[in-house]
Design an enzyme around this catalytic site. Structure first.
Site, PDB file in Angstrom:
ATOM      1  N   ASP A  29      41.537  36.123  38.748  1.00 22.68           N
ATOM      2  CA  ASP A  29      41.214  34.737  38.352  1.00 22.68           C
ATOM      3  C   ASP A  29      42.349  34.204  37.485  1.00 22.68           C
ATOM      4  OD1 ASP A  29      40.005  32.434  36.933  1.00 22.68           O
ATOM      5  OD2 ASP A  29      38.140  33.144  37.834  1.00 22.68           O
ATOM      6  N   ILE A  30      42.812  32.985  37.779  1.00 24.50           N
ATOM      7  CA  ILE A  30      43.931  32.447  36.984  1.00 24.50           C
ATOM      8  C   ILE A  30      43.508  32.018  35.574  1.00 24.50           C
ATOM      9  CG2 ILE A  30      45.786  31.653  38.518  1.00 24.50           C
ATOM     10  CD1 ILE A  30      44.317  28.908  38.473  1.00 24.50           C
ATOM     11  N   HIS A  93      31.869  33.262  45.708  1.00 21.41           N
ATOM     12  CA  HIS A  93      32.716  34.257  45.060  1.00 21.41           C
ATOM     13  C   HIS A  93      31.926  35.022  44.008  1.00 21.41           C
ATOM     14  CE1 HIS A  93      33.254  30.358  43.025  1.00 21.41           C
ATOM     15  NE2 HIS A  93      33.348  31.041  41.893  1.00 21.41           N
ATOM     16  N   HIS A  95      32.502  37.079  40.488  1.00 23.62           N
ATOM     17  CA  HIS A  95      33.413  37.373  39.374  1.00 23.62           C
ATOM     18  C   HIS A  95      33.184  38.816  38.919  1.00 23.62           C
ATOM     19  CE1 HIS A  95      34.436  33.101  38.147  1.00 23.62           C
ATOM     20  NE2 HIS A  95      33.299  32.859  38.775  1.00 23.62           N
TER      21      HIS A  95
HETATM   22  P1  5GP Z   1      33.062  29.039  39.336  1.00 22.97           P
HETATM   23  O1  5GP Z   1      33.118  28.207  40.613  1.00 22.97           O
HETATM   24  O2  5GP Z   1      32.397  30.356  39.558  1.00 22.97           O
HETATM   25  O3  5GP Z   1      32.494  28.289  38.185  1.00 22.97           O
HETATM   26  O4  5GP Z   1      34.548  29.354  38.907  1.00 22.97           O
HETATM   27  C1  5GP Z   1      35.628  29.341  39.810  1.00 22.97           C
HETATM   28  C2  5GP Z   1      36.709  30.243  39.282  1.00 22.97           C
HETATM   29  O5  5GP Z   1      37.836  30.123  40.129  1.00 22.97           O
HETATM   30  C3  5GP Z   1      37.193  29.897  37.867  1.00 22.97           C
HETATM   31  O6  5GP Z   1      37.053  31.035  37.028  1.00 22.97           O
HETATM   32  C4  5GP Z   1      38.644  29.496  38.060  1.00 22.97           C
HETATM   33  O7  5GP Z   1      39.478  29.937  37.016  1.00 22.97           O
HETATM   34  C5  5GP Z   1      39.009  30.155  39.367  1.00 22.97           C
HETATM   35  N1  5GP Z   1      40.042  29.440  40.092  1.00 22.97           N
HETATM   36  C6  5GP Z   1      40.042  28.126  40.392  1.00 22.97           C
HETATM   37  N2  5GP Z   1      41.157  27.814  41.078  1.00 22.97           N
HETATM   38  C7  5GP Z   1      41.877  28.948  41.210  1.00 22.97           C
HETATM   39  C8  5GP Z   1      43.140  29.257  41.809  1.00 22.97           C
HETATM   40  O8  5GP Z   1      43.821  28.420  42.384  1.00 22.97           O
HETATM   41  N3  5GP Z   1      43.565  30.559  41.739  1.00 22.97           N
HETATM   42  C9  5GP Z   1      42.814  31.530  41.121  1.00 22.97           C
HETATM   43  N4  5GP Z   1      43.316  32.765  41.101  1.00 22.97           N
HETATM   44  N5  5GP Z   1      41.615  31.276  40.544  1.00 22.97           N
HETATM   45  C10 5GP Z   1      41.166  29.995  40.575  1.00 22.97           C
END
Ligand code: 5GP
Length: 132
Positions: A29-30, A93, A95
């Site tokens: 995760d970035i 996804h 985590h």
């Molecule tokens: P959620 O949808 O579960 O709330 O979080 C999405 C996750 O994807 C976040 O933790 C965010 O940092 C990660 N994320 C979003 N865009 C990118 C990206 O382009 N590259 C990576 N490696 N992670 C991403």
């Protein structure tokens, strides 16, 4: 339109890759909530994890377990935690977040600062220990 995660799978967007098979992809995760925070995704686009076909969800879970074992072997956390939220990216996804101490204060969106070199190094070390 393809999700940002599909673009990562297609290498249109770079990622710190951890593992890949024909149906799944794992990458750092970035915005890591902890060192080694990894996302495991199905290659087939679907928004909500629990809308997945039950067999596909089981396969994603199995893949995530193998990635978690690699994180555990590499970074030796107390254990690796799991969060499913999916409010930001509409591509299912899981985590995986290593927990290094019982009082670790972490949450999605609360980022630990890791530089590019450290992210590359983490991805290289964890990926070496993935046994698919
Ligand atoms: P959620 O949808 O579960 O709330 O979080 C999405 C996750 O994807 C976040 O933790 C965010 O940092 C990660 N994320 C979003 N865009 C990118 C990206 O382009 N590259 C990576 N490696 N992670 C991403």
């Amino acid at each position: 339109m393809a999700t940002i995660f599909s673009k990562i799978i297609e290498r249109e967007i770079p990622s710190y890759k951890i593992a890949e098979d024909d149906r799944h992809y794992a990458f750092l995760d970035i915005n890591p909530a902890a060192k080694g925070h990894t996302l495991c995704i199905p290659k087939k686009e679907i928004d909500y994890l629990f809308d997945m076909d039950a067999d596909d969800l089981a396969e994603l879970t199995r893949f995530s377990q193998k990635v978690a074992h690699a994180i555990d072997k590499t970074l030796q956390p107390i254990r690796t935690g799991v969060i499913v939220e999916g409010m930001l990216v509409p591509h299912a996804h899981i985590h995986l977040i290593p927990i290094f101490k019982e009082s670790q204060d972490f949450s999605l969106g609360k980022k630990v600062e890791l530089g590019d070199t450290e992210m590359l190094n983490l991805a290289r070390r964890i990926s070496k220990n993935v046994e698919l």
